[in-house]
Write an enzyme that holds these catalytic residues in place. Sequence first.
Site, PDB file in Angstrom:
ATOM      1  N   SER A   1       0.821  -1.206   0.000  1.00 14.06           N
ATOM      2  CA  SER A   1       0.000   0.000   0.000  1.00 14.06           C
ATOM      3  C   SER A   1       0.855   1.255   0.000  1.00 14.06           C
ATOM      4  O   SER A   1       0.338   2.353  -0.094  1.00 14.06           O
ATOM      5  CB  SER A   1      -0.926  -0.015   1.212  1.00 14.06           C
ATOM      6  OG  SER A   1      -0.217  -0.383   2.353  1.00 14.06           O
TER       7      SER A   1
ATOM      8  N   HIS B   1      -2.303  -2.598  -6.354  1.00 15.16           N
ATOM      9  CA  HIS B   1      -2.796  -2.315  -5.010  1.00 15.16           C
ATOM     10  C   HIS B   1      -4.323  -2.388  -4.942  1.00 15.16           C
ATOM     11  O   HIS B   1      -5.027  -1.516  -5.456  1.00 15.16           O
ATOM     12  CB  HIS B   1      -2.296  -0.930  -4.565  1.00 15.16           C
ATOM     13  CG  HIS B   1      -2.709  -0.569  -3.180  1.00 15.16           C
ATOM     14  ND1 HIS B   1      -3.011   0.716  -2.802  1.00 15.16           N
ATOM     15  CD2 HIS B   1      -2.889  -1.341  -2.077  1.00 15.16           C
ATOM     16  CE1 HIS B   1      -3.354   0.718  -1.526  1.00 15.16           C
ATOM     17  NE2 HIS B   1      -3.285  -0.515  -1.067  1.00 15.16           N
TER      18      HIS B   1
ATOM     19  N   ASN C   1      -3.561   6.115  -0.446  1.00 14.42           N
ATOM     20  CA  ASN C   1      -3.047   6.281   0.919  1.00 14.42           C
ATOM     21  C   ASN C   1      -2.374   7.622   1.155  1.00 14.42           C
ATOM     22  O   ASN C   1      -2.279   8.090   2.286  1.00 14.42           O
ATOM     23  CB  ASN C   1      -2.122   5.125   1.284  1.00 14.42           C
ATOM     24  CG  ASN C   1      -2.943   3.891   1.604  1.00 14.42           C
ATOM     25  OD1 ASN C   1      -4.025   4.004   2.181  1.00 14.42           O
ATOM     26  ND2 ASN C   1      -2.471   2.737   1.206  1.00 14.42           N
TER      27      ASN C   1
HETATM   28  N1  CAA Z   1     -17.448  -9.949   1.073  1.00 16.18           N
HETATM   29  C1  CAA Z   1     -18.615  -9.934   0.413  1.00 16.18           C
HETATM   30  N2  CAA Z   1     -19.540  -8.968   0.555  1.00 16.18           N
HETATM   31  C2  CAA Z   1     -19.274  -7.979   1.434  1.00 16.18           C
HETATM   32  C3  CAA Z   1     -18.065  -7.932   2.164  1.00 16.18           C
HETATM   33  C4  CAA Z   1     -17.136  -8.971   1.956  1.00 16.18           C
HETATM   34  N3  CAA Z   1     -15.948  -9.031   2.587  1.00 16.18           N
HETATM   35  N4  CAA Z   1     -18.082  -6.823   2.947  1.00 16.18           N
HETATM   36  C5  CAA Z   1     -19.238  -6.197   2.705  1.00 16.18           C
HETATM   37  N5  CAA Z   1     -19.968  -6.900   1.795  1.00 16.18           N
HETATM   38  C6  CAA Z   1     -21.258  -6.517   1.197  1.00 16.18           C
HETATM   39  C7  CAA Z   1     -22.415  -6.712   2.096  1.00 16.18           C
HETATM   40  O1  CAA Z   1     -22.944  -8.010   1.979  1.00 16.18           O
HETATM   41  C8  CAA Z   1     -23.383  -5.671   1.584  1.00 16.18           C
HETATM   42  O2  CAA Z   1     -24.051  -6.101   0.406  1.00 16.18           O
HETATM   43  P1  CAA Z   1     -25.444  -5.392  -0.113  1.00 16.18           P
HETATM   44  O3  CAA Z   1     -25.077  -4.004  -0.555  1.00 16.18           O
HETATM   45  O4  CAA Z   1     -25.870  -6.256  -1.239  1.00 16.18           O
HETATM   46  O5  CAA Z   1     -26.341  -5.408   1.063  1.00 16.18           O
HETATM   47  C9  CAA Z   1     -22.466  -4.537   1.202  1.00 16.18           C
HETATM   48  O6  CAA Z   1     -21.200  -5.112   0.966  1.00 16.18           O
HETATM   49  C10 CAA Z   1     -22.383  -3.504   2.271  1.00 16.18           C
HETATM   50  O7  CAA Z   1     -21.994  -4.168   3.497  1.00 16.18           O
HETATM   51  P2  CAA Z   1     -22.764  -4.033   4.896  1.00 16.18           P
HETATM   52  O8  CAA Z   1     -24.216  -3.743   4.663  1.00 16.18           O
HETATM   53  O9  CAA Z   1     -22.401  -5.187   5.753  1.00 16.18           O
HETATM   54  O10 CAA Z   1     -22.061  -2.842   5.601  1.00 16.18           O
HETATM   55  P3  CAA Z   1     -21.809  -1.400   5.076  1.00 16.18           P
HETATM   56  O11 CAA Z   1     -22.933  -0.903   4.252  1.00 16.18           O
HETATM   57  O12 CAA Z   1     -21.377  -0.662   6.278  1.00 16.18           O
HETATM   58  O13 CAA Z   1     -20.547  -1.594   4.119  1.00 16.18           O
HETATM   59  C11 CAA Z   1     -18.242  -1.530   3.733  1.00 16.18           C
HETATM   60  C12 CAA Z   1     -19.345  -2.131   4.561  1.00 16.18           C
HETATM   61  C13 CAA Z   1     -18.361  -2.034   2.287  1.00 16.18           C
HETATM   62  C14 CAA Z   1     -16.918  -2.020   4.332  1.00 16.18           C
HETATM   63  C15 CAA Z   1     -18.394   0.036   3.770  1.00 16.18           C
HETATM   64  O14 CAA Z   1     -18.484   0.466   5.079  1.00 16.18           O
HETATM   65  C16 CAA Z   1     -17.257   0.744   3.096  1.00 16.18           C
HETATM   66  O15 CAA Z   1     -17.209   0.885   1.879  1.00 16.18           O
HETATM   67  N6  CAA Z   1     -16.300   1.260   3.913  1.00 16.18           N
HETATM   68  C17 CAA Z   1     -15.125   1.940   3.419  1.00 16.18           C
HETATM   69  C18 CAA Z   1     -14.137   0.920   2.951  1.00 16.18           C
HETATM   70  C19 CAA Z   1     -12.873   1.562   2.458  1.00 16.18           C
HETATM   71  O16 CAA Z   1     -12.666   2.769   2.462  1.00 16.18           O
HETATM   72  N7  CAA Z   1     -11.940   0.702   2.019  1.00 16.18           N
HETATM   73  C20 CAA Z   1     -10.670   1.159   1.574  1.00 16.18           C
HETATM   74  C21 CAA Z   1      -9.736   1.067   2.725  1.00 16.18           C
HETATM   75  S1  CAA Z   1      -8.151   1.646   2.263  1.00 16.18           S
HETATM   76  C22 CAA Z   1      -7.413   0.354   1.588  1.00 16.18           C
HETATM   77  O17 CAA Z   1      -7.901  -0.753   1.491  1.00 16.18           O
HETATM   78  C23 CAA Z   1      -6.057   0.631   1.068  1.00 16.18           C
HETATM   79  C24 CAA Z   1      -4.980   0.436   2.032  1.00 16.18           C
HETATM   80  O18 CAA Z   1      -3.878   0.244   1.546  1.00 16.18           O
HETATM   81  C25 CAA Z   1      -5.064   0.569   3.457  1.00 16.18           C
END
Ligand code: CAA
Length: 287
Positions: free
Chosen positions: A123, A144, A194
């Site tokens: 990352s 990434h 990031n």
């Molecule tokens: N596998 C399959 N499906 C998943 C899943 C997984 N691991 N995680 C979530 N889902 C699905 C859920 O089943 C749900 O599906 P529907 O829309 O059909 O209902 C959907 O995704 C949304 O999930 P939830 O309803 O459980 O929860 P939510 O609405 O709060 O979403 C989230 C969860 C997708 C994590 C959302 O909160 C989100 O997008 N958060 C931000 C994530 C983000 O910013 N990621 C980047 C991080 S930075 C990075 O990764 C880079 C690095 O180098 C650090």
Amino acid sequence: MAHEEFKIIGVVGAGQMGSGIAQVAAMKGFQVHVLDVAQGSLDKGLAAVEKSLSRLVKKEKLSEAEKMKALQNLKWGTEAQSLFADADVVIEAATENLNLKLEIFKNLDQVCPEKTILCSNTSSISITKLASATSRPEKFCGMHFMNPVPIMKLVEGISGLQTSKETFERLKSFAENLGKVFVEAQDQPGFVVNRILMPMINEAVFALYEGLASAEDIDKAMILGTNQPMGPLALADFIGLDTCLSIMEVLHEGFADSKYRPCPLLKKYVEAGWLGRKVKKGFYSYE
Ligand code: CAA
């Protein structure tokens, strides 16, 4: 439909990111071989993939037969030599640690055939530096993925100084075959996501540290005020506070600019072992 060029995809590391990458590739019909050092980590990886696939079945985004097919496309093991003997691409998704990654790539360079393209899901670490551990820097690239991999659409593509245009284009087309959007970023600390996300998270930790507002209110303000799906402190717990800290350190060192200094509270939490969701304790408790 699997990519016409690539058939066997190797993944190093069965953690959150490695298992997510493996799952997405297996769902798209690739043969995926996942390596980790310990059987326990592989078991955890498989359990995470099964859980995520079941979630997609429950949401009717995947059929039960497709889930079974994806699981069949996955092979898990602890021997790089046998797993990667015929790999077209190997994506490294091990812990965010420079020396560990250099060691992994040195070994991959020896066990993988000449055709294999080597990628890192780092990352923030320099792709040029990682490529230097191999004898094939032209066949080396940054790929990434974002967490959770099955949901997030983006893959950042990072060319190192010596990455060939052909390697980059083949990986771009592979990422598109995975259903992802490939955005090209320069090989600078933190790339695009990031570089911008981590200082925001770090600033949220400073806000908490200075008593600006409670953790709940900081997150609530950012969710309701800027339409983010989760607040920055909850997101830090989700990513892992150790990962957040190591990315801030890479930015701080890489740019030699005090604006990237990690918040002392973030360091303290990591020292305490409060690493976020994976240990059920970070800025929030997950018991
Ligand atoms: N596998 C399959 N499906 C998943 C899943 C997984 N691991 N995680 C979530 N889902 C699905 C859920 O089943 C749900 O599906 P529907 O829309 O059909 O209902 C959907 O995704 C949304 O999930 P939830 O309803 O459980 O929860 P939510 O609405 O709060 O979403 C989230 C969860 C997708 C994590 C959302 O909160 C989100 O997008 N958060 C931000 C994530 C983000 O910013 N990621 C980047 C991080 S930075 C990075 O990764 C880079 C690095 O180098 C650090």
